[in-house]
Write an enzyme that holds these catalytic residues in place. Structure first.
Site, PDB file in Angstrom:
ATOM      1  N   LYS A  46      -1.669   5.596 -47.478  1.00 24.90           N
ATOM      2  CA  LYS A  46      -1.100   5.855 -48.800  1.00 24.90           C
ATOM      3  C   LYS A  46       0.134   4.986 -49.041  1.00 24.90           C
ATOM      4  CE  LYS A  46       1.865   9.189 -49.594  1.00 24.90           C
ATOM      5  NZ  LYS A  46       2.615  10.413 -49.880  1.00 24.90           N
TER       6      LYS A  46
ATOM      7  N   LYS B  19       6.732   6.383 -50.288  1.00 28.48           N
ATOM      8  CA  LYS B  19       8.078   5.861 -50.517  1.00 28.48           C
ATOM      9  C   LYS B  19       8.962   5.904 -49.270  1.00 28.48           C
ATOM     10  CE  LYS B  19       9.239   9.745 -53.321  1.00 28.48           C
ATOM     11  NZ  LYS B  19       9.026  10.909 -52.428  1.00 28.48           N
TER      12      LYS B  19
ATOM     13  N   LYS C 192       3.858  13.641 -40.168  1.00 29.93           N
ATOM     14  CA  LYS C 192       5.285  13.294 -40.158  1.00 29.93           C
ATOM     15  C   LYS C 192       5.952  13.696 -38.842  1.00 29.93           C
ATOM     16  CE  LYS C 192       6.039  12.828 -45.010  1.00 29.93           C
ATOM     17  NZ  LYS C 192       6.726  13.170 -46.218  1.00 29.93           N
TER      18      LYS C 192
HETATM   19  N1  AQP Z   1       0.417   6.830 -53.128  1.00 29.62           N
HETATM   20  C1  AQP Z   1       0.327   7.799 -54.004  1.00 29.62           C
HETATM   21  N2  AQP Z   1      -0.698   7.827 -54.875  1.00 29.62           N
HETATM   22  C2  AQP Z   1      -0.804   8.826 -55.800  1.00 29.62           C
HETATM   23  N3  AQP Z   1       0.101   9.825 -55.903  1.00 29.62           N
HETATM   24  C3  AQP Z   1       1.143   9.836 -55.060  1.00 29.62           C
HETATM   25  N4  AQP Z   1       2.191  10.665 -54.916  1.00 29.62           N
HETATM   26  C4  AQP Z   1       2.959  10.225 -53.904  1.00 29.62           C
HETATM   27  N5  AQP Z   1       2.448   9.097 -53.368  1.00 29.62           N
HETATM   28  C5  AQP Z   1       1.309   8.825 -54.064  1.00 29.62           C
HETATM   29  C6  AQP Z   1       2.419  11.834 -55.749  1.00 29.62           C
HETATM   30  O1  AQP Z   1       3.731  11.735 -56.292  1.00 29.62           O
HETATM   31  C7  AQP Z   1       4.278  13.050 -56.437  1.00 29.62           C
HETATM   32  C8  AQP Z   1       5.643  13.105 -55.828  1.00 29.62           C
HETATM   33  O2  AQP Z   1       5.520  12.788 -54.453  1.00 29.62           O
HETATM   34  P1  AQP Z   1       6.563  13.329 -53.402  1.00 29.62           P
HETATM   35  O3  AQP Z   1       7.905  12.887 -53.801  1.00 29.62           O
HETATM   36  O4  AQP Z   1       6.392  14.789 -53.220  1.00 29.62           O
HETATM   37  O5  AQP Z   1       6.103  12.769 -52.072  1.00 29.62           O
HETATM   38  P2  AQP Z   1       5.730  11.356 -51.555  1.00 29.62           P
HETATM   39  O6  AQP Z   1       5.966  10.252 -52.523  1.00 29.62           O
HETATM   40  O7  AQP Z   1       4.395  11.571 -51.008  1.00 29.62           O
HETATM   41  O8  AQP Z   1       6.873  11.058 -50.543  1.00 29.62           O
HETATM   42  P3  AQP Z   1       7.334  11.451 -49.122  1.00 29.62           P
HETATM   43  O9  AQP Z   1       6.618  12.639 -48.607  1.00 29.62           O
HETATM   44  O10 AQP Z   1       8.794  11.513 -49.200  1.00 29.62           O
HETATM   45  O11 AQP Z   1       7.037  10.270 -48.279  1.00 29.62           O
HETATM   46  P4  AQP Z   1       5.753   9.466 -48.163  1.00 29.62           P
HETATM   47  O12 AQP Z   1       5.503   8.956 -49.536  1.00 29.62           O
HETATM   48  O13 AQP Z   1       6.139   8.404 -47.220  1.00 29.62           O
HETATM   49  O14 AQP Z   1       4.705  10.409 -47.660  1.00 29.62           O
HETATM   50  C9  AQP Z   1       3.299  14.004 -55.767  1.00 29.62           C
HETATM   51  O15 AQP Z   1       2.525  14.621 -56.766  1.00 29.62           O
HETATM   52  C10 AQP Z   1       2.448  13.104 -54.915  1.00 29.62           C
HETATM   53  O16 AQP Z   1       1.158  13.630 -54.745  1.00 29.62           O
END
Ligand code: AQP
Length: 347
Positions: free
Chosen positions: A197, A200, A112
């Site tokens: 992955k 969101k 990030k």
């Molecule tokens: N793609 C995924 N597949 C399986 N599990 C996932 N999780 C997130 N993405 C996937 C799981 O969902 C839970 C909550 O996630 P989070 O809100 O802590 O984090 P995130 O969705 O990974 O979101 P970020 O960090 O805001 O942004 P991105 O998504 O862009 O990295 C967790 O148990 C996570 O493992």
């Protein structure tokens, strides 16, 4: 009874990855067999560039979706992280136990921070330290298990290290938790780029199924998913990540095994069609319940208020114990109470 803690951050609209990798396990399994706490970790959403009104909106939406997915306040505790001061209170103590080197090794931080720098932005210090806050979320509640998708297992490992180090240096204070993961779909991949992955906070809309997408949008995104150059449907995450991702999603929704399911299909088109219908069927009850909850915002507010009160009461004694153990002088009122208790005991 086993205690389970997990959280979701309001950094974007929840995705099918969040649902299959986390939420579904929480509501179908964890809340029925454990003392479960589920938290909208809004402080974590401040670690990257954010719009205050959007974070507030997304926090309410995440809580509503969690309830729509089936979290039952009679069975579990649902609350918002910033409503329970103990999390931030404990985080500082854990920063005094964590090292700069171990924070910089966190893969999410590296990814990030690099993304932020590429955009020409600055990296917030909280992006580096937030895994410690996550550790505080878990340890404050003495959780035994933390159900997470694959991307969060490194942070749970850090939590274990910090708990063990604290206990060793200052006396047993924390339960050492362990991560649990779903059997399939622990890492749902982006439909347009199956090597990344489904996240969101990603910008690539067509590759991400959002929980609140309309059924036809869900179908369209799945039908347009990038597959691989081969023709036969085989479960091979290394060589055929696109097809493997679809098979994992199908297996998660229908209860089958991804490799065995692959053998039932002769074409990518037929597979995609079934995946699309399976996802729509899986999400339909969530959409229906979400509509009902949106018509009754007072209910969601009440659940969050009661959840915060329960979570505060649960966390307070552990966090107070950590403050004492690490060498901080208790506030006068506690000291007086402690003396009178001791005197009463002597008398
Ligand atoms: N793609 C995924 N597949 C399986 N599990 C996932 N999780 C997130 N993405 C996937 C799981 O969902 C839970 C909550 O996630 P989070 O809100 O802590 O984090 P995130 O969705 O990974 O979101 P970020 O960090 O805001 O942004 P991105 O998504 O862009 O990295 C967790 O148990 C996570 O493992």
């Amino acid at each position: 009874m086993t205690r389970v803690f997990s959280g979701i951050k309001p950094t974007g609209h929840l995705t099918l990855g969040n649902y299959l990798g986390a939420l579904r396990q929480w509501v179908t399994v964890d809340q029925h067999r454990a003392d479960a706490l589920f938290c909208v970790v809004d402080l974590h959403a401040l670690t990257v560039d954010h719009d205050p009104a959007r974070v507030r909106r997304l926090s309410r939406q995440a809580a509503t979706l969690l309830l729509a997915a089936g979290a039952d306040p009679e069975l579990c505790t649902v609350f918002v992280q910033s409503h329970v001061d103990e999390h931030a209170r404990l985080s500082y103590l854990l920063e005094c136990v964590a090292t700069d080197g171990e924070m910089r090794r966190m893969v999410q931080y590296k990814e990030k921070a690099a993304r932020e720098r590429d955009r020409g932005g600055s990296v917030r210090l909280s992006l580096l330290t937030y895994p410690v806050l996550m550790a505080a979320d878990i340890l404050a509640h003495r959780a035994d298990e933390v159900p997470v998708g694959d991307d969060q297992t490194q942070h749970v490992e850090l939590t274990r290290d910090l708990a063990e180090r604290f206990n060793q240096r200052y006396g047993h204070t924390f339960t050492v938790p362990r991560a649990t993961r779903p059997e399939v779909a622990a890492r749902v991949m982006n439909l347009q780029d199956p090597t990344s992955k489904m996240g969101k906070s990603d910008d690539s809309g067509p590759g991400i199924v959002y929980l609140l997408d309309e059924p036809d949008v869900v179908r369209k995104k799945i039908m347009r998913a990038v597959t691989d150059s081969g023709r036969d449907v085989v479960y091979d995450p290394e060589e055929r990540p696109g097809v493997a991702n679809l098979l994992e999603i199908l297996a998660a929704c229908t209860g089958g095994d991804p490799a065995a399911l692959g053998e039932e299909y002769g074409s990518y088109g037929a597979l995609k069609k079934d995946v699309a219908e399976a996802v729509v069927a899986e999400l339909r009850p969530v959409w229906d319940r979400h509509r009902e909850l949106c018509a009754d915002p007072g209910y969601v507010e009440r659940v969050l208020r009661d959840g915060a009160a329960k979570a505060r009461a649960l966390a307070r004694p552990t966090v107070d114990a950590a403050y004492r153990a690490i060498g901080l002088l208790p506030p006068a009122v506690e000291a007086v109470e402690a003396v009178s208790e001791a005197e009463a005991g002597v008398g």
